[in-house]
Design an enzyme around this catalytic site. Structure first.
Site, PDB file in Angstrom:
ATOM      1  N   CYS A  98      -2.447  -0.378   7.269  1.00  0.00           N
ATOM      2  CA  CYS A  98      -1.648   0.841   7.183  1.00  0.00           C
ATOM      3  C   CYS A  98      -1.695   1.620   8.493  1.00  0.00           C
ATOM      4  O   CYS A  98      -0.702   2.212   8.911  1.00  0.00           O
ATOM      5  CB  CYS A  98      -2.139   1.710   6.035  1.00  0.00           C
ATOM      6  SG  CYS A  98      -1.842   0.970   4.407  1.00  0.00           S
ATOM      7  N   CYS A 103      -6.213   2.095   5.711  1.00  0.00           N
ATOM      8  CA  CYS A 103      -6.864   0.854   6.149  1.00  0.00           C
ATOM      9  C   CYS A 103      -6.277   0.415   7.494  1.00  0.00           C
ATOM     10  O   CYS A 103      -5.346   1.037   8.019  1.00  0.00           O
ATOM     11  CB  CYS A 103      -6.675  -0.237   5.096  1.00  0.00           C
ATOM     12  SG  CYS A 103      -4.972  -0.862   4.987  1.00  0.00           S
ATOM     13  N   HIS A 129       0.836  -1.197   0.000  1.00  0.00           N
ATOM     14  CA  HIS A 129       0.000   0.000   0.000  1.00  0.00           C
ATOM     15  C   HIS A 129       0.873   1.250   0.000  1.00  0.00           C
ATOM     16  O   HIS A 129       1.986   1.255   0.547  1.00  0.00           O
ATOM     17  CB  HIS A 129      -0.903   0.018   1.229  1.00  0.00           C
ATOM     18  CG  HIS A 129      -1.996  -0.986   1.186  1.00  0.00           C
ATOM     19  ND1 HIS A 129      -3.084  -0.906   2.022  1.00  0.00           N
ATOM     20  CD2 HIS A 129      -2.185  -2.096   0.423  1.00  0.00           C
ATOM     21  CE1 HIS A 129      -3.902  -1.916   1.771  1.00  0.00           C
ATOM     22  NE2 HIS A 129      -3.367  -2.653   0.811  1.00  0.00           N
ATOM     23  N   GLU A 143       0.765   3.994   1.688  1.00  0.00           N
ATOM     24  CA  GLU A 143       1.160   4.492   3.003  1.00  0.00           C
ATOM     25  C   GLU A 143       2.347   3.707   3.560  1.00  0.00           C
ATOM     26  O   GLU A 143       3.283   4.296   4.115  1.00  0.00           O
ATOM     27  CB  GLU A 143      -0.013   4.404   4.001  1.00  0.00           C
ATOM     28  CG  GLU A 143      -1.197   5.261   3.636  1.00  0.00           C
ATOM     29  CD  GLU A 143      -2.229   4.563   2.744  1.00  0.00           C
ATOM     30  OE1 GLU A 143      -3.366   5.042   2.705  1.00  0.00           O
ATOM     31  OE2 GLU A 143      -1.887   3.549   2.086  1.00  0.00           O
TER      32      GLU A 143
END
Length: 181
Positions: A89, A86, A56, A58
């Site tokens: 993250c 999410c 991801h 992040e």
């Protein structure tokens, strides 16, 4: 709440990253880590390219920021993200000790704040202080229309379904008081 020029500039960069990632076959997510007006690290998703769900934006930005600054300096930084981070993250954000998180769109079904309250849970730092620092300040809604447009430009029908089912929503602009969650 008024967002600063820096917040708007950093979120605009997140949206650019999301758009460029989408042009390369990724889902349109983008993240920036900044210390004031200085961009420390930035990333788009690499989940499709790497066939790895953990890639991801992040998490990639946090890993790069650690290389640039080291761990302790992240406590002075803000993480910007086009969508509410999410749960996965959010745990990484808490472990990294990021001071502030700003996102454009909320994710009521998957969000690490609105669904799971990982970003706002003060108990994490009390129960596991060796791993989690205190919760970051959180603000949301900056450039929400532009973020939603980036998703609509990527896949209009998919974005309509995402909105219809409430996966991404335009939040009321402001700072979130995590104690009230």
């Amino acid at each position: 709440m008024e967002f600063s020029a820096i917040d708007r500039t950093m979120m605009a960069r997140c949206i650019e990253l999301a758009r460029s990632g989408a042009a390369e076959g990724e889902h349109p997510f983008g993240s920036v880590i900044a210390n004031g007006a200085d961009i420390i690290a930035e990333a788009s998703n690499w989940t499709v390219r790497n066939r790895d769900e953990s890639r991801h934006a992040e998490i990639l930005a946090i890993a790069e920021a650690r290389k640039v600054l080291g761990d302790s300096a992240l406590a002075r930084c803000t993480l910007y993200s086009i969508i509410e981070p999410c749960a996965m993250c959010s745990f990484c954000i808490r472990a990294a000790g990021i001071r502030r998180v700003v996102f454009a769109l909320s994710s009521p079904h998957l969000g690490g704040l609105s669904k799971w309250n990982i970003l706002g849970d003060r108990g994490l730092s009390r129960r596991i202080p060796c791993l989690f620092r205190g919760p970051p300040d959180v603000a949301h809604g900056v450039l929400a229309d532009e973020a939603m447009q980036a998703w609509s430009d990527w896949r209009p029908l998919a974005t309509r379904a995402i909105r219809l089912f409430g996966f991404f929503v335009k939040p009321k602009v402001g700072k979130i008081d995590a104690d009230r969650l």
